[in-house]
Design a protein around this motif. Structure first.
Motif, PDB file in Angstrom:
ATOM      1  N   LYS A  23      12.645  -5.894 -41.283  1.00 20.24           N
ATOM      2  CA  LYS A  23      12.699  -5.583 -39.845  1.00 20.24           C
ATOM      3  C   LYS A  23      13.778  -6.446 -39.188  1.00 20.24           C
ATOM      4  O   LYS A  23      13.485  -7.270 -38.313  1.00 20.24           O
ATOM      5  CB  LYS A  23      11.337  -5.829 -39.195  1.00 20.24           C
ATOM      6  N   PRO A  24      15.031  -6.260 -39.569  1.00 23.50           N
ATOM      7  CA  PRO A  24      16.085  -7.143 -39.074  1.00 23.50           C
ATOM      8  C   PRO A  24      16.347  -7.049 -37.575  1.00 23.50           C
ATOM      9  O   PRO A  24      16.875  -7.993 -36.983  1.00 23.50           O
ATOM     10  CB  PRO A  24      17.317  -6.701 -39.865  1.00 23.50           C
ATOM     11  N   LEU A  25      15.987  -5.951 -36.933  1.00 22.21           N
ATOM     12  CA  LEU A  25      16.233  -5.803 -35.500  1.00 22.21           C
ATOM     13  C   LEU A  25      15.054  -6.262 -34.649  1.00 22.21           C
ATOM     14  O   LEU A  25      15.161  -6.329 -33.426  1.00 22.21           O
ATOM     15  CB  LEU A  25      16.558  -4.346 -35.159  1.00 22.21           C
ATOM     16  N   SER A  26      13.938  -6.555 -35.279  1.00 22.25           N
ATOM     17  CA  SER A  26      12.741  -6.918 -34.540  1.00 22.25           C
ATOM     18  C   SER A  26      12.851  -8.322 -33.957  1.00 22.25           C
ATOM     19  O   SER A  26      13.340  -9.250 -34.611  1.00 22.25           O
ATOM     20  CB  SER A  26      11.509  -6.836 -35.446  1.00 22.25           C
ATOM     21  N   GLY A  27      12.351  -8.467 -32.742  1.00 21.40           N
ATOM     22  CA  GLY A  27      12.289  -9.790 -32.122  1.00 21.40           C
ATOM     23  C   GLY A  27      11.016 -10.528 -32.466  1.00 21.40           C
ATOM     24  O   GLY A  27      10.803 -11.651 -32.006  1.00 21.40           O
ATOM     25  N   GLY A  28      10.149  -9.899 -33.255  1.00 19.82           N
ATOM     26  CA  GLY A  28       8.907 -10.531 -33.662  1.00 19.82           C
ATOM     27  C   GLY A  28       7.720 -10.194 -32.786  1.00 19.82           C
ATOM     28  O   GLY A  28       6.586 -10.559 -33.097  1.00 19.82           O
ATOM     29  N   ASP A  29       7.962  -9.495 -31.692  1.00 19.17           N
ATOM     30  CA  ASP A  29       6.900  -9.088 -30.773  1.00 19.17           C
ATOM     31  C   ASP A  29       6.891  -7.563 -30.729  1.00 19.17           C
ATOM     32  O   ASP A  29       7.814  -6.935 -30.196  1.00 19.17           O
ATOM     33  CB  ASP A  29       7.168  -9.660 -29.381  1.00 19.17           C
ATOM     34  N   LYS A  30       5.837  -6.956 -31.269  1.00 17.13           N
ATOM     35  CA  LYS A  30       5.787  -5.501 -31.387  1.00 17.13           C
ATOM     36  C   LYS A  30       5.857  -4.814 -30.027  1.00 17.13           C
ATOM     37  O   LYS A  30       6.514  -3.778 -29.868  1.00 17.13           O
ATOM     38  CB  LYS A  30       4.519  -5.074 -32.123  1.00 17.13           C
ATOM     39  N   THR A  31       5.180  -5.399 -29.037  1.00 12.14           N
ATOM     40  CA  THR A  31       5.196  -4.807 -27.702  1.00 12.14           C
ATOM     41  C   THR A  31       6.605  -4.780 -27.130  1.00 12.14           C
ATOM     42  O   THR A  31       7.057  -3.773 -26.568  1.00 12.14           O
ATOM     43  CB  THR A  31       4.269  -5.589 -26.753  1.00 12.14           C
ATOM     44  N   LYS A  32       7.315  -5.883 -27.277  1.00 12.70           N
ATOM     45  CA  LYS A  32       8.690  -5.940 -26.776  1.00 12.70           C
ATOM     46  C   LYS A  32       9.609  -5.014 -27.561  1.00 12.70           C
ATOM     47  O   LYS A  32      10.531  -4.416 -26.992  1.00 12.70           O
ATOM     48  CB  LYS A  32       9.196  -7.377 -26.823  1.00 12.70           C
ATOM     49  N   ASP A  33       9.354  -4.893 -28.881  1.00  8.75           N
ATOM     50  CA  ASP A  33      10.145  -3.962 -29.692  1.00  8.75           C
ATOM     51  C   ASP A  33       9.951  -2.528 -29.190  1.00  8.75           C
ATOM     52  O   ASP A  33      10.911  -1.752 -29.101  1.00  8.75           O
ATOM     53  CB  ASP A  33       9.744  -4.047 -31.169  1.00  8.75           C
ATOM     54  N   LYS A  34       8.707  -2.171 -28.848  1.00  5.19           N
ATOM     55  CA  LYS A  34       8.434  -0.833 -28.333  1.00  5.19           C
ATOM     56  C   LYS A  34       9.118  -0.617 -26.991  1.00  5.19           C
ATOM     57  O   LYS A  34       9.632   0.471 -26.715  1.00  5.19           O
ATOM     58  CB  LYS A  34       6.927  -0.619 -28.201  1.00  5.19           C
ATOM     59  N   GLU A  35       9.138  -1.643 -26.174  1.00  4.60           N
ATOM     60  CA  GLU A  35       9.830  -1.553 -24.884  1.00  4.60           C
ATOM     61  C   GLU A  35      11.321  -1.336 -25.084  1.00  4.60           C
ATOM     62  O   GLU A  35      11.959  -0.572 -24.341  1.00  4.60           O
ATOM     63  CB  GLU A  35       9.578  -2.819 -24.071  1.00  4.60           C
ATOM     64  N   GLN A  36      11.874  -1.993 -26.116  1.00  6.88           N
ATOM     65  CA  GLN A  36      13.297  -1.821 -26.397  1.00  6.88           C
ATOM     66  C   GLN A  36      13.583  -0.407 -26.883  1.00  6.88           C
ATOM     67  O   GLN A  36      14.604   0.188 -26.518  1.00  6.88           O
ATOM     68  CB  GLN A  36      13.762  -2.836 -27.433  1.00  6.88           C
TER      69      GLN A  36
END
Length: 268
Positions: A23-36
């Motif tokens: 998951k190289p693009l993930s910031g580590g926070d699933k909620t924030k990833d979904k927002e992105q």
């Protein structure tokens, strides 16, 4: 690094089960990833409107992957912000008797995008060098011929104004097992389950080998392949949305010039 470079297939690319977890693009926070993902989808919607208005460019997005890899989920997540007038989703099932009476690319060519349109292929012409080869419906010589024909077909599309993105949604064998089991255990998802999926699962290794061969044989600068780690549904959408948006931005899309004859016109 841009997603179009990060996930682009190279001659050194190999499909490895463990890479599906990346998951190289993930910031580590699933909620924030979904927002992105939602933000990227909205930006894709803006670019699609300009694409539609300009009536010059065409975008073809090919989604390939084994059963349960998330092709439907990608469509829902990545293209949720696109006006339905400017996008067409094409799901290629087993060919009909009429389609079988023609060459295998006949039904595909009818579905390529027109000017101003995005077309998304949920499965594609690559089924004709994957499932057909796994089950020995064609031999290796015919498969090689089809690779060459697909390359010619995609080059023709590119030379006539179509921008092509090809994404292989890569999940691990254990992830597929988990997703299939979830469909069995949840009665509300029984409609998604097909016993044929279990039969195809027996050919897992053959499919992985052929995915790799097909990508290497048909990757080109005008029709690039991207290998998308897809065990994480959110990261899968994040990666593909990033690639689509970067590709649209690279087209330098612009709205048509204002019409001089409309300047000062007042509607009464």
């Amino acid at each position: 690094m841009k997603a179009i470079k990060q996930f682009r297939v190279t001659k050194q690319t190999r499909i490895k089960d463990q890479d599906a977890e990346q998951k190289p693009l993930s910031g580590g926070d699933k909620t924030k990833d979904k927002e992105q993902v939602a933000e990227l989808a909205a930006q894709i919607g803006v670019q699609q409107e300009i694409l539609y208005a300009g009536q010059q460019h065409k975008l073809l997005v090919v989604l390939q992957g084994i059963d349960t890899s998330g092709k439907d989920g990608t469509v829902n997540g990545v293209f949720s912000g696109v006006n339905p007038q400017g996008i067409r989703i094409v799901s290629f099932k087993a060919p009909s008797s009429i389609e079988l009476a023609h060459d295998y690319l006949w039904r595909v060519h009818q579905q390529v995008p027109q000017k101003g349109e995005i077309a998304v292929f949920n499965r594609s012409h690559y089924e004709d060098v994957l499932v057909t080869r796994v089950h020995d419906w064609i031999d290796d010589s015919e498969c090689q011929r089809r690779y060459a024909q697909i390359c010619d077909f995609e080059r023709m599309l590119a030379e006539t104004g179509t921008t092509i993105i090809k994404c292989l949604l890569h999940i691990s064998k254990d992830e597929q097992r988990s997703r299939l089991q979830e469909r069995i255990d949840d009665p509300s998802k029984h409609w998604k389950f097909d016993m044929q999926d279990l039969e195809e699962r027996k050919y897992w290794d053959a499919y992985q080998q052929l995915f790799g061969q097909a990508m290497q044989a048909t990757d080109a600068d005008h029709a690039p392949w991207y290998l998308i780690p897809a065990n994480s549904k959110t990261h899968r959408n994040l990666a593909i949305a990033s690639i689509v948006l970067e590709t649209l931005n690279d087209l330098k899309l612009a709205l048509p010039e204002p019409k001089p004859e409309l300047s000062g016109l007042v509607i009464k």
